[in-house]
Structure formats: structure tokens, C-alpha cells
Design an enzyme around this catalytic site. Sequence first.
Site, PDB file in Angstrom:
ATOM      1  N   ASN A  62      12.430  -1.180  -7.790  1.00 51.51           N
ATOM      2  CA  ASN A  62      11.025  -1.131  -7.390  1.00 51.51           C
ATOM      3  C   ASN A  62      10.920  -1.827  -6.042  1.00 51.51           C
ATOM      4  O   ASN A  62      11.040  -3.051  -5.962  1.00 51.51           O
ATOM      5  CB  ASN A  62      10.160  -1.837  -8.442  1.00 51.51           C
ATOM      6  CG  ASN A  62       8.695  -1.853  -8.067  1.00 51.51           C
ATOM      7  OD1 ASN A  62       8.290  -1.387  -6.997  1.00 51.51           O
ATOM      8  ND2 ASN A  62       7.875  -2.402  -8.951  1.00 51.51           N
ATOM      9  N   ASN A  89      11.959   6.046   3.214  1.00 55.43           N
ATOM     10  CA  ASN A  89      11.259   7.293   2.917  1.00 55.43           C
ATOM     11  C   ASN A  89      10.255   7.153   1.767  1.00 55.43           C
ATOM     12  O   ASN A  89       9.288   7.899   1.706  1.00 55.43           O
ATOM     13  CB  ASN A  89      12.297   8.368   2.558  1.00 55.43           C
ATOM     14  CG  ASN A  89      11.687   9.544   1.849  1.00 55.43           C
ATOM     15  OD1 ASN A  89      11.074  10.414   2.463  1.00 55.43           O
ATOM     16  ND2 ASN A  89      11.852   9.587   0.531  1.00 55.43           N
ATOM     17  N   TYR A 155      -4.236   5.484   2.401  1.00 61.45           N
ATOM     18  CA  TYR A 155      -2.896   6.014   2.672  1.00 61.45           C
ATOM     19  C   TYR A 155      -2.643   6.032   4.180  1.00 61.45           C
ATOM     20  O   TYR A 155      -1.597   5.587   4.659  1.00 61.45           O
ATOM     21  CB  TYR A 155      -2.761   7.419   2.098  1.00 61.45           C
ATOM     22  CG  TYR A 155      -1.517   8.149   2.540  1.00 61.45           C
ATOM     23  CD1 TYR A 155      -0.289   7.867   1.952  1.00 61.45           C
ATOM     24  CD2 TYR A 155      -1.564   9.116   3.540  1.00 61.45           C
ATOM     25  CE1 TYR A 155       0.865   8.528   2.354  1.00 61.45           C
ATOM     26  CE2 TYR A 155      -0.425   9.786   3.945  1.00 61.45           C
ATOM     27  CZ  TYR A 155       0.789   9.484   3.354  1.00 61.45           C
ATOM     28  OH  TYR A 155       1.921  10.132   3.765  1.00 61.45           O
ATOM     29  N   LYS A 159       0.179   3.999   6.472  1.00 60.82           N
ATOM     30  CA  LYS A 159       1.145   4.685   7.324  1.00 60.82           C
ATOM     31  C   LYS A 159       0.951   4.330   8.796  1.00 60.82           C
ATOM     32  O   LYS A 159       1.908   4.325   9.582  1.00 60.82           O
ATOM     33  CB  LYS A 159       1.044   6.197   7.117  1.00 60.82           C
ATOM     34  CG  LYS A 159       1.568   6.648   5.750  1.00 60.82           C
ATOM     35  CD  LYS A 159       3.048   6.309   5.575  1.00 60.82           C
ATOM     36  CE  LYS A 159       3.654   6.947   4.357  1.00 60.82           C
ATOM     37  NZ  LYS A 159       5.113   6.670   4.227  1.00 60.82           N
TER      38      LYS A 159
END
Length: 268
Positions: A62, A89, A155, A159
Amino acid sequence: MKVQNKVVVVTGGGNGVGRELVLGLLARGASVAAVDINTAALEETLALAGEKRDRLATYGVNITDRAQVETLPNQIISRFGAVDGLINNAGVIQPFVRLKELDYAAIDRVMNVNLFGTLYTTKAFLPHLLERPVAHITNISSMGGFLPVPGQTIYGASKAAVKLLTEGLSSELQGTNVRVTIVFPGAMGTNIATNSGLTALPQAEGNGRSIKMLAPVTAAQLILEGMEQDRYRVLVGSDARLMDALYRLHPQRAARFIAQQMSSLLSK
């Protein structure tokens, strides 16, 4: 950094683009440490590696657990003798809702996986990468990391943070042996919704046409090419390239265009 005979760590290596990155690296002659919280998915990746599986090791970790991440470098070095590259990734999206409707559990999960997971692995492996003759870090951001997407605001924020983290790291590592690449994928045909705990990812439509999804294997090939060419930034997909150009030219118009495309989804 040419990956042949190198050892590369890939997070999120159990599914989607991460799995294709693992398989692509093996095909290019690298040894790979695939990291994922989903151990069953890692077993599937291992099976798909076929005769190349002797150059693949899997680790059920994790990445939001800093203690777990900090044990990874020694485990992988014990297996392969060194680590030359890292591809961050692993990532999750949020439920497709406006910020006012998003609960803190979802917010924390997205930020922890996308930002802190990337930060923890980078911090853990960087000292070892600096000891190698050549080394490379590739971080996956998103088109949503430079262009606002309503319904994916948190999100996008995570990013965007990965974008600046990576660009800052690249500047700090000038003059060292470590090269850094930031990747901005557009829409891709992966199971990220399921892996993010969602039932499905809604599809926006514009001008009567559905958004074209890039195949994970194609995305992985483009990412690995960018890594091997030591490129500073990689735009993956025609939508990412188009919106990058439009956002640079006219940010507000680009944001308004995406908001119009997403409006039908948020009204449901």
C-alpha cells in the site's frame, strides 16, 4: 535512460497502463519490480510475463503507508542488486461529483494515493538512484493536472501537485545522474474506475461523438519511449496534446470547453 539490463520499479503494476508498462519493460530487456496493493492482479501480471517472469518480482504494498514503502528499496535491491528507475504510475480517481458533494474520505484517498504515494516512493528510492551511473524517475500526472475537469476537481488537484513535485525534483537534480520525466495522459481505456472503488466511469460526449480512449498498451509504449529519450514532459494521446496547446493559448476558453463537455455528466 535505456532500460535494457536496468532494474525498474513500477507502481500500480497489477492493472491497466501499469501492467502494460511492466510487460513493455520486460520486452525491452529490463528487470522489473511491480508494486500494487492488489496482489491478485500482480499474480495475473506475473502470469502474463510468461518466459520473462524470471526478471519480474511482485510486491503487494500500500503506497500510502510510508512504513511499507520505506522497506521496498532494500527488498528490491536484495532481489535484483540495484534499482535504476522508478515509474510512479499508481493512481485513483474520485467519484464523479462536484466538490460540495464529495466526502472527506474520498478526498483523503485520492490525495494519499496520487500525491503522497508518489512522494513516498520517490523519497524512498531517490538515495539509491543517485548512486547509480544513470537513473530515471517517471511520474504519471494527467491532462487533468493542467486543465480543470469539473467532477474531478480533487483528482486534478492531486495530479497538479504531482506535476509541480516532479518539475521541482527535475530542477533539483540538475547536474546529477538522475533524469526526470512528467507524463500527462489523456483519456485511456483502463479499469481505473473499478480500481478506484467506483462502479463505472461516465462517458462524456461532445458534438455527438464519444471521447476516444487510448489503449493502455499504446499509452505504455509512449511513456517508455519518453523515459528512454529522457524527455522532460510527455503528452499521451491526441486529446492531451490538443488541450495542452489550447490551454497554453487561452486557459479560460479551454476550461470552459471542458466544462461544457462535462456538464451533462454532472447534471445526472
